[in-house]
Write a protein that holds these residues in place. Structure first.
Motif, PDB file in Angstrom:
ATOM      1  N   TYR A 278      25.024  66.518  54.045  1.00  0.00           N
ATOM      2  CA  TYR A 278      24.917  66.484  55.667  1.00  0.00           C
ATOM      3  C   TYR A 278      24.500  67.750  55.933  1.00  0.00           C
ATOM      4  N   SER A 279      24.139  68.808  55.699  1.00  0.00           N
ATOM      5  CA  SER A 279      23.558  70.249  56.145  1.00  0.00           C
ATOM      6  C   SER A 279      22.500  70.014  56.683  1.00  0.00           C
ATOM      7  N   ALA A 280      22.693  70.825  57.331  1.00  0.00           N
ATOM      8  CA  ALA A 280      21.535  71.051  58.905  1.00  0.00           C
ATOM      9  C   ALA A 280      19.845  71.304  57.773  1.00  0.00           C
ATOM     10  N   GLU A 281      20.642  72.069  56.900  1.00  0.00           N
ATOM     11  CA  GLU A 281      19.184  72.170  55.833  1.00  0.00           C
ATOM     12  C   GLU A 281      18.708  71.500  55.045  1.00  0.00           C
ATOM     13  N   ASN A 282      19.389  70.250  55.052  1.00  0.00           N
ATOM     14  CA  ASN A 282      19.127  69.046  53.592  1.00  0.00           C
ATOM     15  C   ASN A 282      18.584  67.847  55.254  1.00  0.00           C
ATOM     16  N   ILE A 283      18.869  67.629  55.729  1.00  0.00           N
ATOM     17  CA  ILE A 283      18.625  67.198  57.270  1.00  0.00           C
ATOM     18  C   ILE A 283      17.011  67.978  57.655  1.00  0.00           C
ATOM     19  N   ALA A 284      17.286  69.043  57.936  1.00  0.00           N
ATOM     20  CA  ALA A 284      15.791  69.382  58.447  1.00  0.00           C
ATOM     21  C   ALA A 284      14.975  69.238  57.286  1.00  0.00           C
ATOM     22  N   PHE A 285      14.787  69.126  56.140  1.00  0.00           N
ATOM     23  CA  PHE A 285      14.122  69.087  55.057  1.00  0.00           C
ATOM     24  C   PHE A 285      13.410  67.155  54.871  1.00  0.00           C
ATOM     25  N   LYS A 286      14.591  66.892  55.230  1.00  0.00           N
ATOM     26  CA  LYS A 286      14.404  65.220  55.486  1.00  0.00           C
ATOM     27  C   LYS A 286      13.456  64.564  56.940  1.00  0.00           C
ATOM     28  N   ILE A 287      13.591  65.695  57.529  1.00  0.00           N
ATOM     29  CA  ILE A 287      13.089  65.434  58.724  1.00  0.00           C
ATOM     30  C   ILE A 287      11.820  65.735  58.559  1.00  0.00           C
ATOM     31  N   LEU A 288      11.190  66.541  58.005  1.00  0.00           N
ATOM     32  CA  LEU A 288       9.611  66.988  57.120  1.00  0.00           C
ATOM     33  C   LEU A 288       9.315  66.067  56.446  1.00  0.00           C
ATOM     34  N   ARG A 289      10.125  65.984  55.367  1.00  0.00           N
ATOM     35  CA  ARG A 289       9.302  64.546  54.739  1.00  0.00           C
ATOM     36  C   ARG A 289       9.001  63.787  55.003  1.00  0.00           C
ATOM     37  N   ARG A 290      10.454  62.857  56.402  1.00  0.00           N
ATOM     38  CA  ARG A 290       9.886  61.867  57.186  1.00  0.00           C
ATOM     39  C   ARG A 290       8.150  62.167  57.829  1.00  0.00           C
ATOM     40  N   GLU A 291       7.649  62.786  58.792  1.00  0.00           N
ATOM     41  CA  GLU A 291       6.813  63.331  59.486  1.00  0.00           C
ATOM     42  C   GLU A 291       5.529  63.770  58.548  1.00  0.00           C
ATOM     43  N   GLU A 292       6.027  64.296  57.677  1.00  0.00           N
ATOM     44  CA  GLU A 292       4.762  64.184  56.716  1.00  0.00           C
ATOM     45  C   GLU A 292       4.510  65.458  56.627  1.00  0.00           C
ATOM     46  N   ALA A 293       4.898  66.585  57.073  1.00  0.00           N
ATOM     47  CA  ALA A 293       5.063  67.295  57.331  1.00  0.00           C
ATOM     48  C   ALA A 293       4.597  68.548  56.048  1.00  0.00           C
ATOM     49  N   ILE A 294       5.611  68.170  54.763  1.00  0.00           N
ATOM     50  CA  ILE A 294       5.506  68.570  53.333  1.00  0.00           C
ATOM     51  C   ILE A 294       3.921  67.691  52.935  1.00  0.00           C
ATOM     52  N   ASP A 295       3.948  66.710  53.598  1.00  0.00           N
ATOM     53  CA  ASP A 295       2.169  66.142  52.523  1.00  0.00           C
ATOM     54  C   ASP A 295       1.171  66.641  53.455  1.00  0.00           C
TER      55      ASP A 295
END
Length: 87
Positions: free
Chosen positions: A53-70
């Motif tokens: 539930y940390s901000a860093e992990n949630i930021a990663f999940k946001i990036l993954r969901r918005e396909e920024a990592i892809d």
């Protein structure tokens, strides 16, 4: 906080996207650097007291969901393709 972190990384991705085809070697270095930054950010978040539930992990999940990592992985593939192409 998580949204700010994700937005900062998305801005970096947009900046790299501008020179993927004109300077592919520099783009690959920048992409690798950014991927390491994302990895360190998530690792730090998972080792914090808040863990998933940390901000860093949630930021990663946001990036993954918005396909920024892809998108980042696709840009790296395109840059390598541009480096190794003939012509």
């Amino acid at each position: 906080t998580a949204r700010k972190k994700a937005d900062a990384i998305e801005t970096d991705i947009s900046l790299i996207e501008k020179f993927v085809y004109s300077k592919p070697r520099a783009a690959v270095k920048s992409i690798d650097r950014l991927k390491k930054k994302i990895k360190r950010m998530r690792k730090a978040g998972l080792h914090s007291p808040l863990q998933e539930y940390s901000a860093e992990n949630i930021a990663f999940k946001i990036l993954r969901r918005e396909e920024a990592i892809d998108n980042l992985n696709d840009m790296k593939y395109d840059a390598y393709d541009n480096i190794l192409s003939i012509g």
